[in-house]
Motif scaffolding. Structure first.
Motif, PDB file in Angstrom:
ATOM      1  N   GLY A  96       0.815  -1.199   0.000  1.00  0.00           N
ATOM      2  CA  GLY A  96       0.000   0.000   0.000  1.00  0.00           C
ATOM      3  C   GLY A  96       0.853   1.254   0.000  1.00  0.00           C
ATOM      4  O   GLY A  96       2.082   1.203   0.088  1.00  0.00           O
ATOM      5  N   PRO A  98       0.118   4.450   2.158  1.00  0.00           N
ATOM      6  CA  PRO A  98      -0.788   5.175   3.066  1.00  0.00           C
ATOM      7  C   PRO A  98      -0.781   6.686   2.874  1.00  0.00           C
ATOM      8  O   PRO A  98      -1.800   7.336   3.067  1.00  0.00           O
ATOM      9  N   SER A  99       0.357   7.257   2.491  1.00  0.00           N
ATOM     10  CA  SER A  99       0.425   8.710   2.321  1.00  0.00           C
ATOM     11  C   SER A  99      -0.492   9.203   1.203  1.00  0.00           C
ATOM     12  O   SER A  99      -0.928  10.349   1.213  1.00  0.00           O
ATOM     13  N   GLY A 101      -3.247   7.295   0.346  1.00  0.00           N
ATOM     14  CA  GLY A 101      -4.522   6.616   0.565  1.00  0.00           C
ATOM     15  C   GLY A 101      -4.699   5.338  -0.229  1.00  0.00           C
ATOM     16  O   GLY A 101      -5.822   4.868  -0.397  1.00  0.00           O
ATOM     17  N   PRO A 103      -4.622   1.511  -0.356  1.00  0.00           N
ATOM     18  CA  PRO A 103      -4.540   0.403   0.612  1.00  0.00           C
ATOM     19  C   PRO A 103      -3.683  -0.745   0.078  1.00  0.00           C
ATOM     20  O   PRO A 103      -3.454  -0.858  -1.126  1.00  0.00           O
TER      21      PRO A 103
END
Length: 162
Positions: A96, A98-99, A101, A103
């Motif tokens: 993923g 995360p920074s 978005g 997943p």
């Protein structure tokens, strides 16, 4: 010194560079010795071996005459782009991002994406053959890494596995 084979000369330089980088990076770990190897022992020996092979290839490129001088051709931009894109995509899908978005989609989705994107680097594309290859790679990777080695990383997307 005259270069008699450009391909061999520059590939030898690349081998030496990668070998020295691996050996240098391995020194940050405990190397140990032959009887009690530490985590840096194998990369150190591999880096040294790769640097030695690179120096032999580079020397051979300056000593052995080749027909036409083995000139370096044009860069293969299409394969370079698709192979790099496939590896970046696999890494992003596996863990993923995360920074941004994105997943984690897991190992299986990552391997299918890796296989399909990297197959675009070739001259011909047969979706059925690529699908079969991706399936074999996904099953083999699951068996080797999750089942046999018991590595802990996402196998399926989080919305499927919970």
């Amino acid at each position: 010194m005259q270069i008699k084979s450009q391909k061999d000369f520059f590939s030898g330089l690349v081998f030496m560079g990668v070998g020295v980088a691996f050996a240098w990076g391995a020194t940050t770990y405990n190397v140990g010795n032959g009887a009690r190897m530490g985590p840096g022992y194998f990369p150190l020996m591999l880096g040294i071996l790769l640097a030695i092979i690179g120096s032999v290839i580079t020397f051979k490129a300056t000593a052995v005459e080749t027909v036409g001088g083995d000139k370096i051709g044009k860069w293969a931009w299409k394969p370079l782009f698709f192979i790099l894109a496939a590896n970046f995509t696999f890494g992003i899908l596996l863990g993923g991002l995360p920074s941004l978005g994105v997943p984690a989609m897991g190992l299986i989705v990552g391997i299918y994406a890796l296989t399909f994107i990297s197959s675009l680097a070739g001259n011909e594309f047969k979706a059925r053959d690529v699908f079969i290859l991706a399936t074999v790679l996904a099953i083999g990777s699951y068996v080797a890494f999750v089942w046999a080695l018991k590595l802990q990383f996402p196998v399926w997307p989080s919305f499927i596995s919970g």
